[in-house]
Motif scaffolding. Structure first.
Motif, PDB file in Angstrom:
ATOM      1  N   ASP A 188      -6.721 -10.302  22.485  1.00  0.00           N
ATOM      2  CA  ASP A 188      -6.631  -8.848  22.338  1.00  0.00           C
ATOM      3  C   ASP A 188      -5.976  -8.464  21.011  1.00  0.00           C
ATOM      4  OD1 ASP A 188      -4.033  -9.663  22.859  1.00  0.00           O
ATOM      5  OD2 ASP A 188      -3.575  -7.948  24.154  1.00  0.00           O
ATOM      6  N   VAL A 189      -5.869  -9.433  20.082  1.00  0.00           N
ATOM      7  CA  VAL A 189      -5.201  -9.158  18.811  1.00  0.00           C
ATOM      8  C   VAL A 189      -6.233  -9.002  17.694  1.00  0.00           C
ATOM      9  CG1 VAL A 189      -3.442  -9.904  17.174  1.00  0.00           C
ATOM     10  CG2 VAL A 189      -3.256 -10.570  19.589  1.00  0.00           C
ATOM     11  N   GLU A 190      -6.274  -7.827  17.101  1.00  0.00           N
ATOM     12  CA  GLU A 190      -7.146  -7.597  15.954  1.00  0.00           C
ATOM     13  C   GLU A 190      -6.366  -7.848  14.681  1.00  0.00           C
ATOM     14  OE1 GLU A 190     -10.288  -4.549  15.967  1.00  0.00           O
ATOM     15  OE2 GLU A 190      -9.072  -3.611  17.558  1.00  0.00           O
ATOM     16  N   PHE A 191      -7.042  -8.418  13.697  1.00  0.00           N
ATOM     17  CA  PHE A 191      -6.389  -8.600  12.400  1.00  0.00           C
ATOM     18  C   PHE A 191      -7.415  -8.478  11.287  1.00  0.00           C
ATOM     19  CE2 PHE A 191      -7.701 -13.049  11.829  1.00  0.00           C
ATOM     20  CZ  PHE A 191      -7.841 -13.506  13.130  1.00  0.00           C
ATOM     21  N   GLU A 192      -6.930  -8.275  10.082  1.00  0.00           N
ATOM     22  CA  GLU A 192      -7.802  -8.057   8.926  1.00  0.00           C
ATOM     23  C   GLU A 192      -7.338  -8.916   7.754  1.00  0.00           C
ATOM     24  OE1 GLU A 192      -7.792  -4.032   7.458  1.00  0.00           O
ATOM     25  OE2 GLU A 192      -9.359  -4.436   5.969  1.00  0.00           O
ATOM     26  N   LEU A 193      -8.276  -9.651   7.162  1.00  0.00           N
ATOM     27  CA  LEU A 193      -7.968 -10.478   5.999  1.00  0.00           C
ATOM     28  C   LEU A 193      -8.076  -9.617   4.747  1.00  0.00           C
ATOM     29  CD1 LEU A 193     -10.184 -13.581   6.957  1.00  0.00           C
ATOM     30  CD2 LEU A 193      -7.811 -13.095   7.641  1.00  0.00           C
ATOM     31  N   CYS A 194      -7.001  -9.541   3.980  1.00  0.00           N
ATOM     32  CA  CYS A 194      -6.963  -8.674   2.797  1.00  0.00           C
ATOM     33  C   CYS A 194      -6.446  -9.451   1.597  1.00  0.00           C
ATOM     34  CB  CYS A 194      -6.001  -7.497   3.003  1.00  0.00           C
ATOM     35  SG  CYS A 194      -6.352  -6.478   4.433  1.00  0.00           S
ATOM     36  N   MET A 195      -6.820  -8.970   0.421  1.00  0.00           N
ATOM     37  CA  MET A 195      -6.217  -9.500  -0.804  1.00  0.00           C
ATOM     38  C   MET A 195      -5.770  -8.333  -1.687  1.00  0.00           C
ATOM     39  SD  MET A 195      -7.544 -12.445  -3.440  1.00  0.00           S
ATOM     40  CE  MET A 195      -8.820 -11.606  -4.345  1.00  0.00           C
ATOM     41  N   PHE A 196      -4.609  -8.498  -2.278  1.00  0.00           N
ATOM     42  CA  PHE A 196      -4.073  -7.522  -3.224  1.00  0.00           C
ATOM     43  C   PHE A 196      -3.816  -8.221  -4.555  1.00  0.00           C
ATOM     44  CE2 PHE A 196      -3.241  -5.827   0.913  1.00  0.00           C
ATOM     45  CZ  PHE A 196      -3.336  -4.452   0.773  1.00  0.00           C
ATOM     46  N   GLU A 197      -4.058  -7.488  -5.634  1.00  0.00           N
ATOM     47  CA  GLU A 197      -3.777  -8.035  -6.968  1.00  0.00           C
ATOM     48  C   GLU A 197      -3.055  -6.987  -7.799  1.00  0.00           C
ATOM     49  OE1 GLU A 197      -7.407 -11.254  -7.637  1.00  0.00           O
ATOM     50  OE2 GLU A 197      -7.559  -9.307  -8.609  1.00  0.00           O
ATOM     51  N   ARG A 198      -2.372  -7.461  -8.824  1.00  0.00           N
ATOM     52  CA  ARG A 198      -1.841  -6.529  -9.822  1.00  0.00           C
ATOM     53  C   ARG A 198      -2.222  -7.049 -11.209  1.00  0.00           C
ATOM     54  NH1 ARG A 198       4.740  -7.350  -9.413  1.00  0.00           N
ATOM     55  NH2 ARG A 198       4.720  -9.622  -9.350  1.00  0.00           N
ATOM     56  N   GLY A 199      -2.443  -6.079 -12.106  1.00  0.00           N
ATOM     57  CA  GLY A 199      -2.868  -6.442 -13.455  1.00  0.00           C
ATOM     58  C   GLY A 199      -1.752  -7.164 -14.146  1.00  0.00           C
ATOM     59  N   GLU A 217       0.823  -1.222   0.000  1.00  0.00           N
ATOM     60  CA  GLU A 217       0.000   0.000   0.000  1.00  0.00           C
ATOM     61  C   GLU A 217       0.852   1.265   0.000  1.00  0.00           C
ATOM     62  OE1 GLU A 217      -4.082  -0.832   2.131  1.00  0.00           O
ATOM     63  OE2 GLU A 217      -2.451  -1.548   3.395  1.00  0.00           O
ATOM     64  N   GLY A 218       2.152   1.122   0.024  1.00  0.00           N
ATOM     65  CA  GLY A 218       3.047   2.278   0.002  1.00  0.00           C
ATOM     66  C   GLY A 218       3.373   2.695  -1.420  1.00  0.00           C
ATOM     67  N   GLU A 219       4.326   3.626  -1.516  1.00  0.00           N
ATOM     68  CA  GLU A 219       4.687   4.198  -2.806  1.00  0.00           C
ATOM     69  C   GLU A 219       5.115   3.122  -3.812  1.00  0.00           C
ATOM     70  OE1 GLU A 219       5.259   8.067  -4.718  1.00  0.00           O
ATOM     71  OE2 GLU A 219       4.051   7.161  -3.146  1.00  0.00           O
ATOM     72  N   GLU A 220       6.030   2.245  -3.376  1.00  0.00           N
ATOM     73  CA  GLU A 220       6.566   1.243  -4.306  1.00  0.00           C
ATOM     74  C   GLU A 220       5.507   0.222  -4.709  1.00  0.00           C
ATOM     75  OE1 GLU A 220       9.979  -0.976  -2.955  1.00  0.00           O
ATOM     76  OE2 GLU A 220      10.333  -1.801  -4.963  1.00  0.00           O
ATOM     77  N   GLY A 221       4.690  -0.183  -3.738  1.00  0.00           N
ATOM     78  CA  GLY A 221       3.623  -1.124  -4.042  1.00  0.00           C
ATOM     79  C   GLY A 221       2.678  -0.575  -5.099  1.00  0.00           C
ATOM     80  N   LYS A 222       2.297   0.684  -4.919  1.00  0.00           N
ATOM     81  CA  LYS A 222       1.383   1.329  -5.886  1.00  0.00           C
ATOM     82  C   LYS A 222       2.044   1.429  -7.252  1.00  0.00           C
ATOM     83  CE  LYS A 222      -1.712   3.843  -2.859  1.00  0.00           C
ATOM     84  NZ  LYS A 222      -1.240   4.560  -1.670  1.00  0.00           N
ATOM     85  N   ARG A 223       3.324   1.844  -7.243  1.00  0.00           N
ATOM     86  CA  ARG A 223       4.046   1.979  -8.509  1.00  0.00           C
ATOM     87  C   ARG A 223       4.112   0.645  -9.244  1.00  0.00           C
ATOM     88  NH1 ARG A 223       9.310   2.027  -8.528  1.00  0.00           N
ATOM     89  NH2 ARG A 223       9.441   2.719  -6.356  1.00  0.00           N
ATOM     90  N   ARG A 224       4.212  -0.441  -8.471  1.00  0.00           N
ATOM     91  CA  ARG A 224       4.266  -1.772  -9.080  1.00  0.00           C
ATOM     92  C   ARG A 224       2.886  -2.340  -9.403  1.00  0.00           C
ATOM     93  NH1 ARG A 224       9.306  -4.510  -8.511  1.00  0.00           N
ATOM     94  NH2 ARG A 224      10.849  -3.158  -7.540  1.00  0.00           N
ATOM     95  N   GLY A 225       1.854  -1.540  -9.209  1.00  0.00           N
ATOM     96  CA  GLY A 225       0.529  -1.931  -9.665  1.00  0.00           C
ATOM     97  C   GLY A 225      -0.322  -2.702  -8.674  1.00  0.00           C
ATOM     98  N   TRP A 226       0.115  -2.775  -7.416  1.00  0.00           N
ATOM     99  CA  TRP A 226      -0.662  -3.551  -6.439  1.00  0.00           C
ATOM    100  C   TRP A 226      -1.855  -2.740  -5.944  1.00  0.00           C
ATOM    101  CZ3 TRP A 226      -0.052  -8.576  -5.909  1.00  0.00           C
ATOM    102  CH2 TRP A 226       1.166  -9.136  -6.289  1.00  0.00           C
ATOM    103  N   VAL A 227      -3.031  -3.377  -5.982  1.00  0.00           N
ATOM    104  CA  VAL A 227      -4.237  -2.732  -5.463  1.00  0.00           C
ATOM    105  C   VAL A 227      -4.999  -3.712  -4.572  1.00  0.00           C
ATOM    106  CG1 VAL A 227      -4.559  -1.060  -7.336  1.00  0.00           C
ATOM    107  CG2 VAL A 227      -5.500  -3.356  -7.552  1.00  0.00           C
ATOM    108  N   LYS A 228      -5.609  -3.163  -3.535  1.00  0.00           N
ATOM    109  CA  LYS A 228      -6.414  -3.983  -2.629  1.00  0.00           C
ATOM    110  C   LYS A 228      -7.730  -4.316  -3.326  1.00  0.00           C
ATOM    111  CE  LYS A 228      -7.621  -4.006   2.299  1.00  0.00           C
ATOM    112  NZ  LYS A 228      -8.989  -3.713   2.754  1.00  0.00           N
ATOM    113  N   THR A 229      -8.141  -5.575  -3.245  1.00  0.00           N
ATOM    114  CA  THR A 229      -9.388  -5.996  -3.890  1.00  0.00           C
ATOM    115  C   THR A 229     -10.558  -5.820  -2.920  1.00  0.00           C
ATOM    116  OG1 THR A 229      -9.389  -8.297  -3.147  1.00  0.00           O
ATOM    117  CG2 THR A 229      -8.087  -7.775  -5.124  1.00  0.00           C
ATOM    118  N   SER A 230     -11.751  -6.069  -3.430  1.00  0.00           N
ATOM    119  CA  SER A 230     -12.946  -6.052  -2.581  1.00  0.00           C
ATOM    120  C   SER A 230     -13.014  -7.335  -1.747  1.00  0.00           C
ATOM    121  CB  SER A 230     -14.196  -5.953  -3.454  1.00  0.00           C
ATOM    122  OG  SER A 230     -14.333  -7.148  -4.222  1.00  0.00           O
ATOM    123  N   LYS A 231     -13.852  -7.279  -0.697  1.00  0.00           N
ATOM    124  CA  LYS A 231     -14.149  -8.460   0.116  1.00  0.00           C
ATOM    125  C   LYS A 231     -14.721  -9.568  -0.762  1.00  0.00           C
ATOM    126  CE  LYS A 231     -17.148  -9.603   4.092  1.00  0.00           C
ATOM    127  NZ  LYS A 231     -18.363 -10.241   3.500  1.00  0.00           N
TER     128      LYS A 231
END
Ligand code: FOL
Length: 223
Positions: free
Chosen positions: A212-223, A178-192
């Protein structure tokens, strides 16, 4: 089967992208998160031939980090990448019958699985593999194998569990998606919905909590 099978990285990481500490996971067991890892990596694609298994590809240190009673990871073809071509914990002849493949590079790992996946398309001249038909290919770490995979165009997807608690870490995921390099390389977070479709299960809430540990399931894709 595709000539260049897609690779999916699966990883759990802290906000600072920490994934490991002293040869193991940084957090004391997150059972529900580990159960998600096991379900997702075990579940073959819909409409795959019976007997199809997914493959988990890992580096040698990740292999050693898995408790011996859990390895090889059951119901999956386990591929271990090690530059020496040897695993201290496994007799070479026993490896294949336990569904363990040892390779010296990620490319060799993918080639070997591709040969198994396309078995039946060709009839003669293949090395005997005794591998089942292969479904999804997961890269399960650690950092050097993640880095090698991210350099391949076939790596089109990352299943990232964001751990919302700080833990001391000495090993890190090599790219901030989700940072600068990730975006530049085309990575985007997908929908649930896209996440649910890929993992093959309904997810009530991608935001979860264990103790007491919160976490989030995410997926990222690049074209
Ligand atoms: N990805 C995610 N989302 N979470 C992880 O914990 C994770 N861990 C690794 C790679 N990607 C991940 C590498 N480390 C086991 C242990 C360590 C490990 C991966 C797997 C393991 O023992 N797995 C068993 C489940 C055991 C249990 O039920 O507690 C398995 O069958 O998958």
């Amino acid at each position: 089967p595709p000539h260049r099978p897609q690779l999916t990285l699966i990883v759990a990481a802290t906000h600072n992208l920490g994934i490991g500490k002293n040869g193991t996971l940084p957090w004391p067991s997150l059972k529900s998160e580990m159960a998600y890892f096991a379900r997702v990596t075990k579940r073959p694609p819909h409409s795959s031939p019976s007997g199809t298994k997914n493959a988990v590809i890992m580096g040698r240190k990740t292999w050693e980090s898995i408790p011996p009673k859990f390895r090889p990871l059951k119901d999956r073809v386990n591929v271990v990448v090690t530059s020496s071509g040897r695993l201290a914990s496994v007799e070479p002849e026993k490896a294949r019958e336990q569904g363990i493949v040892v390779t010296t590079s990620l490319e060799e790992a993918v080639d070997c699985l591709r040969a198994a996946g396309e078995k039946g398309a060709k009839s003669m001249g293949d090395a005997p593999t005794s591998l089942p038909p292969i479904g999804k290919l997961f890269i399960i770490g650690g950092s050097s194998l993640y880095r090698a995979a991210l350099d391949l165009p076939q790596a089109k997807r990352v299943l990232l569990t964001k751990i919302y608690k700080e833990y001391d870490c000495d090993t890190f995921f090599p790219l901030d998606l989700e940072g600068e390099e990730g975006k530049r390389r085309g990575w985007v977070k997908t929908s649930k919905q896209e996440l649910e479709e890929f993992v093959g299960e309904d997810i009530e809430d991608t935001r979860m909590k264990e103790g007491d540990v919160e976490f989030e399931l995410c997926m990222f894709e690049r074209g």
